[in-house]
Design a protein around this motif. Sequence first.
Motif, PDB file in Angstrom:
ATOM      1  N   GLN C  80     123.178   3.014 -32.584  1.00 51.01           N
ATOM      2  CA  GLN C  80     122.992   1.768 -31.863  1.00 51.01           C
ATOM      3  C   GLN C  80     121.609   1.656 -31.240  1.00 51.01           C
ATOM      4  OE1 GLN C  80     125.174  -0.540 -32.724  1.00 51.01           O
ATOM      5  NE2 GLN C  80     125.992  -0.990 -30.714  1.00 51.01           N
ATOM      6  N   ASN C  81     120.655   2.497 -31.684  1.00 47.30           N
ATOM      7  CA  ASN C  81     119.301   2.443 -31.103  1.00 47.30           C
ATOM      8  C   ASN C  81     119.328   2.757 -29.630  1.00 47.30           C
ATOM      9  OD1 ASN C  81     117.221   2.025 -32.869  1.00 47.30           O
ATOM     10  ND2 ASN C  81     117.704  -0.128 -33.114  1.00 47.30           N
ATOM     11  N   PHE C  82     120.344   3.463 -29.198  1.00 48.32           N
ATOM     12  CA  PHE C  82     120.468   3.831 -27.797  1.00 48.32           C
ATOM     13  C   PHE C  82     119.784   5.169 -27.640  1.00 48.32           C
ATOM     14  CE2 PHE C  82     122.485   2.615 -23.990  1.00 48.32           C
ATOM     15  CZ  PHE C  82     122.950   3.731 -23.329  1.00 48.32           C
ATOM     16  N   GLU C  83     119.314   5.480 -26.433  1.00 44.76           N
ATOM     17  CA  GLU C  83     118.651   6.777 -26.230  1.00 44.76           C
ATOM     18  C   GLU C  83     119.351   7.568 -25.141  1.00 44.76           C
ATOM     19  OE1 GLU C  83     114.159   6.766 -26.600  1.00 44.76           O
ATOM     20  OE2 GLU C  83     114.595   4.629 -26.402  1.00 44.76           O
ATOM     21  N   PRO C  84     120.367   8.338 -25.477  1.00 43.28           N
ATOM     22  CA  PRO C  84     121.084   9.103 -24.452  1.00 43.28           C
ATOM     23  C   PRO C  84     120.160  10.030 -23.655  1.00 43.28           C
ATOM     24  CG  PRO C  84     122.319   9.126 -26.490  1.00 43.28           C
ATOM     25  CD  PRO C  84     121.007   8.497 -26.798  1.00 43.28           C
ATOM     26  N   ALA C  85     119.131  10.590 -24.308  1.00 41.06           N
ATOM     27  CA  ALA C  85     118.242  11.515 -23.595  1.00 41.06           C
ATOM     28  C   ALA C  85     117.542  10.799 -22.440  1.00 41.06           C
ATOM     29  CB  ALA C  85     117.205  12.085 -24.548  1.00 41.06           C
ATOM     30  N   LYS C  86     117.092   9.584 -22.706  1.00 42.06           N
ATOM     31  CA  LYS C  86     116.433   8.804 -21.649  1.00 42.06           C
ATOM     32  C   LYS C  86     117.428   8.488 -20.547  1.00 42.06           C
ATOM     33  CE  LYS C  86     112.683   5.593 -22.442  1.00 42.06           C
ATOM     34  NZ  LYS C  86     112.246   4.417 -23.145  1.00 42.06           N
ATOM     35  N   PHE C  87     118.659   8.232 -20.963  1.00 43.98           N
ATOM     36  CA  PHE C  87     119.746   7.926 -20.056  1.00 43.98           C
ATOM     37  C   PHE C  87     119.966   9.091 -19.103  1.00 43.98           C
ATOM     38  CE2 PHE C  87     122.896   4.708 -19.656  1.00 43.98           C
ATOM     39  CZ  PHE C  87     124.025   5.294 -19.113  1.00 43.98           C
ATOM     40  N   MET C  88     119.981  10.298 -19.662  1.00 40.20           N
ATOM     41  CA  MET C  88     120.175  11.495 -18.838  1.00 40.20           C
ATOM     42  C   MET C  88     119.051  11.649 -17.825  1.00 40.20           C
ATOM     43  SD  MET C  88     122.965  12.705 -19.855  1.00 40.20           S
ATOM     44  CE  MET C  88     123.981  11.917 -21.097  1.00 40.20           C
ATOM     45  N   ASP C  89     117.816  11.389 -18.284  1.00 38.68           N
ATOM     46  CA  ASP C  89     116.668  11.441 -17.368  1.00 38.68           C
ATOM     47  C   ASP C  89     116.880  10.485 -16.206  1.00 38.68           C
ATOM     48  OD1 ASP C  89     113.786  11.872 -19.598  1.00 38.68           O
ATOM     49  OD2 ASP C  89     115.054  13.302 -18.519  1.00 38.68           O
ATOM     50  N   ALA C  90     117.276   9.259 -16.553  1.00 39.92           N
ATOM     51  CA  ALA C  90     117.450   8.238 -15.514  1.00 39.92           C
ATOM     52  C   ALA C  90     118.530   8.659 -14.518  1.00 39.92           C
ATOM     53  CB  ALA C  90     117.816   6.907 -16.159  1.00 39.92           C
ATOM     54  N   LEU C  91     119.628   9.230 -15.028  1.00 39.00           N
ATOM     55  CA  LEU C  91     120.709   9.632 -14.136  1.00 39.00           C
ATOM     56  C   LEU C  91     120.271  10.765 -13.226  1.00 39.00           C
ATOM     57  CD1 LEU C  91     123.826   9.436 -16.476  1.00 39.00           C
ATOM     58  CD2 LEU C  91     123.180   7.912 -14.638  1.00 39.00           C
ATOM     59  N   ARG C  92     119.432  11.656 -13.780  1.00 36.86           N
ATOM     60  CA  ARG C  92     118.900  12.745 -12.963  1.00 36.86           C
ATOM     61  C   ARG C  92     118.098  12.183 -11.801  1.00 36.86           C
ATOM     62  NH1 ARG C  92     115.952  16.003 -17.221  1.00 36.86           N
ATOM     63  NH2 ARG C  92     117.801  15.489 -18.371  1.00 36.86           N
ATOM     64  N   GLU C  93     117.240  11.192 -12.163  1.00 36.30           N
ATOM     65  CA  GLU C  93     116.368  10.597 -11.156  1.00 36.30           C
ATOM     66  C   GLU C  93     117.196   9.880 -10.088  1.00 36.30           C
ATOM     67  OE1 GLU C  93     113.063   8.711 -13.092  1.00 36.30           O
ATOM     68  OE2 GLU C  93     112.438   7.748 -11.220  1.00 36.30           O
ATOM     69  N   ILE C  94     118.200   9.148 -10.543  1.00 35.95           N
ATOM     70  CA  ILE C  94     119.028   8.400  -9.601  1.00 35.95           C
ATOM     71  C   ILE C  94     119.824   9.352  -8.719  1.00 35.95           C
ATOM     72  CG2 ILE C  94     120.938   6.781  -9.397  1.00 35.95           C
ATOM     73  CD1 ILE C  94     119.949   5.538 -12.042  1.00 35.95           C
ATOM     74  N   ALA C  95     120.342  10.419  -9.322  1.00 42.44           N
ATOM     75  CA  ALA C  95     121.119  11.393  -8.542  1.00 42.44           C
ATOM     76  C   ALA C  95     120.253  11.983  -7.434  1.00 42.44           C
ATOM     77  CB  ALA C  95     121.649  12.502  -9.449  1.00 42.44           C
ATOM     78  N   SER C  96     119.010  12.328  -7.778  1.00 43.42           N
ATOM     79  CA  SER C  96     118.116  12.901  -6.768  1.00 43.42           C
ATOM     80  C   SER C  96     117.837  11.888  -5.682  1.00 43.42           C
ATOM     81  CB  SER C  96     116.797  13.327  -7.411  1.00 43.42           C
ATOM     82  OG  SER C  96     117.037  14.247  -8.440  1.00 43.42           O
ATOM     83  N   GLU C  97     117.597  10.654  -6.111  1.00 42.65           N
ATOM     84  CA  GLU C  97     117.287   9.587  -5.160  1.00 42.65           C
ATOM     85  C   GLU C  97     118.428   9.355  -4.198  1.00 42.65           C
ATOM     86  OE1 GLU C  97     114.715   6.294  -7.238  1.00 42.65           O
ATOM     87  OE2 GLU C  97     116.657   5.501  -6.583  1.00 42.65           O
ATOM     88  N   GLU C  98     119.658   9.400  -4.720  1.00 41.66           N
ATOM     89  CA  GLU C  98     120.807   9.096  -3.877  1.00 41.66           C
ATOM     90  C   GLU C  98     121.325  10.329  -3.151  1.00 41.66           C
ATOM     91  OE1 GLU C  98     123.680   6.807  -6.050  1.00 41.66           O
ATOM     92  OE2 GLU C  98     122.202   5.295  -6.606  1.00 41.66           O
ATOM     93  N   GLY C  99     120.592  11.424  -3.313  1.00 41.33           N
ATOM     94  CA  GLY C  99     120.953  12.621  -2.551  1.00 41.33           C
ATOM     95  C   GLY C  99     122.212  13.296  -3.046  1.00 41.33           C
ATOM     96  N   ILE C 100     122.573  13.051  -4.299  1.00 43.78           N
ATOM     97  CA  ILE C 100     123.781  13.710  -4.817  1.00 43.78           C
ATOM     98  C   ILE C 100     123.413  15.112  -5.238  1.00 43.78           C
ATOM     99  CG2 ILE C 100     125.487  13.655  -6.669  1.00 43.78           C
ATOM    100  CD1 ILE C 100     125.376  10.672  -6.578  1.00 43.78           C
ATOM    101  N   ALA C 101     124.132  16.087  -4.719  1.00 46.87           N
ATOM    102  CA  ALA C 101     123.814  17.486  -5.010  1.00 46.87           C
ATOM    103  C   ALA C 101     123.960  17.739  -6.506  1.00 46.87           C
ATOM    104  CB  ALA C 101     124.756  18.408  -4.238  1.00 46.87           C
ATOM    105  N   PRO C 102     122.960  18.379  -7.118  1.00 53.86           N
ATOM    106  CA  PRO C 102     123.039  18.614  -8.570  1.00 53.86           C
ATOM    107  C   PRO C 102     124.149  19.599  -8.897  1.00 53.86           C
ATOM    108  CG  PRO C 102     121.188  19.796  -7.628  1.00 53.86           C
ATOM    109  CD  PRO C 102     121.775  18.999  -6.524  1.00 53.86           C
ATOM    110  N   SER C 103     124.852  19.313  -9.983  1.00 51.55           N
ATOM    111  CA  SER C 103     125.946  20.198 -10.381  1.00 51.55           C
ATOM    112  C   SER C 103     125.426  21.513 -10.908  1.00 51.55           C
ATOM    113  CB  SER C 103     126.795  19.509 -11.444  1.00 51.55           C
ATOM    114  OG  SER C 103     125.928  19.012 -12.434  1.00 51.55           O
ATOM    115  N   ASP C 104     124.152  21.526 -11.282  1.00 53.82           N
ATOM    116  CA  ASP C 104     123.554  22.801 -11.681  1.00 53.82           C
ATOM    117  C   ASP C 104     122.312  23.016 -10.831  1.00 53.82           C
ATOM    118  OD1 ASP C 104     121.899  24.780 -13.028  1.00 53.82           O
ATOM    119  OD2 ASP C 104     123.396  24.643 -14.631  1.00 53.82           O
ATOM    120  N   LYS C 105     122.447  23.857  -9.806  1.00 50.25           N
ATOM    121  CA  LYS C 105     121.357  24.001  -8.851  1.00 50.25           C
ATOM    122  C   LYS C 105     120.143  24.679  -9.450  1.00 50.25           C
ATOM    123  CE  LYS C 105     124.103  23.905  -4.638  1.00 50.25           C
ATOM    124  NZ  LYS C 105     125.387  23.594  -5.258  1.00 50.25           N
TER     125      LYS C 105
END
Lengths: 669, 293, 182
Positions: C80-105
Amino acid sequence: MRIGVFICHCGENIGRTVDCPSVASACANFSGVVHAEDYKYMCSDPGQNLIKQAIKEKNLDAVVVGSCSPHMHEKTFRKACSDAGINPFLVEMANLREHCSWIHDDVPSATRKAIDLVRMLVEKVKFNEPLIPIRVPVTKRALVIGGGISGIQASLDIANAGYEVVLVEKEPSIGGHMSQLSETFPTLDCSQCILTPRMVEVYQHPRIKLVSYSEVENVEGFIGNFSVTIRKKARSVKDELCTGCGLCVQKCPIKKVALSDFDEGLATRPAMYVPFPQAVPNIPVIDRSVCTYFKTGKCQLCKKVCGREAIDFEQQDQLIKEDVGAIIVATGYKLYTIDKKPDESMIKGYGEYGYGKFKDVVDGLQFERIASASGPTSGEMLRPSDKTTPKKIVFIQCVGSRDESKGFSYCSKICCMYTAKHAMLYKHKVHDGEAYVFYMDIRAGGKNYDEFVRRAIEEDGVKYIRGRVSKIYEENGKLIVKGEDTLAGVRVEIDADMVVLATAMIAQNDSVKLAQTLSVSYDKYGFFNESHPKLKPVETSTGGIFLAGACNAPRDIPDSVSMASAAAAKALVLFGSDVLEREPVVAKVNEATCAGCFYCQKVCAYNAIEQKEIKDRQGNVIKVVAYVNSGLCQGCGTCNATCPSKSVELLGFKDDQIFAQINSFAEVF
Amino acid sequence: MKFGYYPGCSLSGTAKEFDLSLKEVLKYLDTDLLEINDWCCCGASSAHSASHLLSVALPARNLILAKEQGMKEIVAPCAACFNRLKVAQHELQNDEHIRINTEELLDTKYSDGINVLNLISLFQQIGLEKIKSNAKVDFSKLNVACYYGCLLVRPHDILKFDDPENPTTMEEVVKATGAKPVDWNFKVECCGAAHSIAHTEIVENLSMKILDDAINYKANVIVVACPMCHSNLDMRQKNIIKHNPGRNKIPILYLSQLIGLSLGLDHKKLGLDLHFIDTAPLIASLSENEVAV
Amino acid sequence: MENNHVHPTIQKIINLTNQNPANCYQCGKCSAGCPVRDYFDDSPNRVIRFIQLGLYDRALKSKAIWLCAGCQTCSSRCPQNFEPAKFMDALREIASEEGIAPSDKNVKKFHKAFLNQIKNNGRSFELGLIRDYKLATGKLFQDIDAAPTAILKGKIGFTPHKIKDTKKIKSIIDKAVKGKTK
């Protein structure tokens, strides 16, 4: 002139954005308009009656209907007015829907625009002249292009109705892809068993002229009067002498060089060949690219053994001309071959599946040949690489279909069904084998179709895995298939012996060329376009040319057969009258002002302009002018635009009519 | 020939032999490298893991420097650096938003015009015939598994380099040295990349699969074009062997080292003694025209 | 793709990736080809499904976003021309921004240590990176066996290469990552 104006609400379509009652009352004030009214559905029976009544009561000479596009209802309103006694070409339509209500939001502006549009046509109609339809004879013969199941069905229907059919087929034999299949869903009938009787019926039918190993080269003319040039390719065999004994094929020494197209590359065939034993006609062809005689001048074994002297090395392609009244396009499909393509093309290939690299990764048609009793393995389930029985087989659906990124965005419709069929065929032959199907969805929307797929899962034990495969690679003679099951959320890795890819159904390589030859519109995938997706599924943009089968869109056999009969019916409708009435919107030359430059002839796409000599009483030629053959003219208006002296006009769209429209609009500014 | 040079952090440190061998080979082939003055890290995996904007800004700074310093073409031998530079370039060209934000962050204007080359395209530019005609050692019995890794070929739409599923450009270079590339399965499978430190077990697992496949297809050596891949396949191979005793060793060479050997250059100068998996047996057998496994 | 009724998280994702999560039709091809998929429970396509269903928390707390190796196998094969890798990057960035503790420290600590080095030197400095990482994770003895060889072969320098413009680099990193390095 006494003009009547009728404004249609078209339900909500126009009424929601255009204030129709206001438009009607505004139009009542135009000079020349003696009647104006609005109604919810002008095209309906009561709507049409309103028009007819007004014509009679108000003694109208001309009618302007403000409603949808002329493409939709010009015929309707013309007929209604004609029934009430007005020449149908004194009826004009203002498009208040596609050109107004459907593209604007603001009611006051849209209403103002609607009034302007109607006024333009009121001004135009004042210059309209009554026109008489042109009558042309109909050639009651049909041309069917393509001898697969759709072409065969259409030919038989038309021939059985009593008319002659010319059936042109590109390959040496008719039968198409259906002849390659082993069994068909959902009944698991033997494909050739149900097909070959039809093929023979076609061959023996007194009214079907089968022109095989031939292609349509040129088409001229128009509905009811097509003139077709067919190229009959040289078989190097005189078909009137050949009895199909097959001795030449047996003796041909070049046996292993050429790959058999019929067996999808899984087997070889001799240079002198018949595509399959039940071929119709059963006349062989010499593949000149591999034949020894044509390469070196030696051999000629076939000629020596032929008891009828039917081999003719000097044979050339022949061009045959046929006159027909209707054409049915039934050229079918081909399967998407996954190979490397340059970046610019739509298709980027599926390198991750190893098709073409690993011998045991095959596509749907190749699997059909393996499963088929007449195939390269005589119906035994053997894999191509080492001819052993695969104990684990994996089927992958949606390869190339539903793929925005590397393939085609559409669904190929038949793959879910034929994959279930393949899995069942496999299980029926290899009782202890394991079959896996990787799917995204199951599309089984036909009669008994869903039950068929359930049977594969519930009775034959085929394991369906919901997810796609990312990669296939080879390890120690096995194909490692890396997939995922999204329902359970687990990785699925299978060490398969063979993989079958359900590849996309795509348009034939030369479909675009054929479409251009026929002047039929086609979509970005090369499929031929139907005239209207809902209500005109078998007609095309060109009158007299109809569509049947997979050349229009991916389609299974029952639907193709239905469509073929529908296309045949359309052709028979055409043949139902001796004379065809053509729209008289054609070009006409003013011979007094024509200077004889013939620029119009140069630009006419339909070869409709001829030269005419104007003579004096003594018979001397005074001048040569252009003359439009109204039988061929399609009313495109190109000559009208080209003529430097404005001597060619388009009836129904003459300059004074057009300028009246423009002027009425310009006045607003 | 002259090229701008972006070595990247690894080539100055743990991947020293990559830098050494590349410079040796290019010296022989009459090609000059001009290092970009004051280049900074491209951001590797950590930048794009933390901030999309940062992942574009760091490479952008280097591209801007290169342009200021009058370079038209730059070589980034490390596949990750190459990938980051190309992706950043693509985003800056096609996404107005990103370009504006990047320029704001860097406080400089960005304009296009730099052609970024990877290791393989560098040799393609220099000309493979030069390698072929200068080959001094018989490599005909050397079976080479060309390992591209991920970042040289993906994402294909942006990099437009070779075929992302079955690339062959490195094989062409290897063939020019006279060696035989093997047709194996794991050319573009991930080695585990930056998880080398934080999740060594992942890298060991993934790298082992790659090593296994190469050995299965009878390769004597694996050739790489990325320092991360090299480290995972070479340095971590020691751990893999420790955890799976009895395994065969397979040396991992940089493409530049393979070329250097083919040209007859001194193996010390090519940094071949800096590997974790000993390359001496391989070199010895080559010099005697035999090949050790 | 601006829509008045879009959840802020979805909007953030669209802004960062230029993609609409609705495009993913959950075929699972990304998960099938993901090399690190066996190391976490929620596969890549499942993480995207969480976003599609509005279960943002589960997506941002998943291990997948931190263990993603950025190999781009998913993006290159997605139909579908989707880029899951970019998606993961974005979620990482958002998680950090929202202060959600990373599941893998550990992974986060690694990236933090790496970026720290660049902040100080403009380039990566292995010894500094490893030191910072070990201190942050307490894994003092990790890779201790590789160290002698590496040092002997001159692969690990004792002093960092510092570029001239370190101040600028520090400010770039600080500005870009502000609030995300918790």
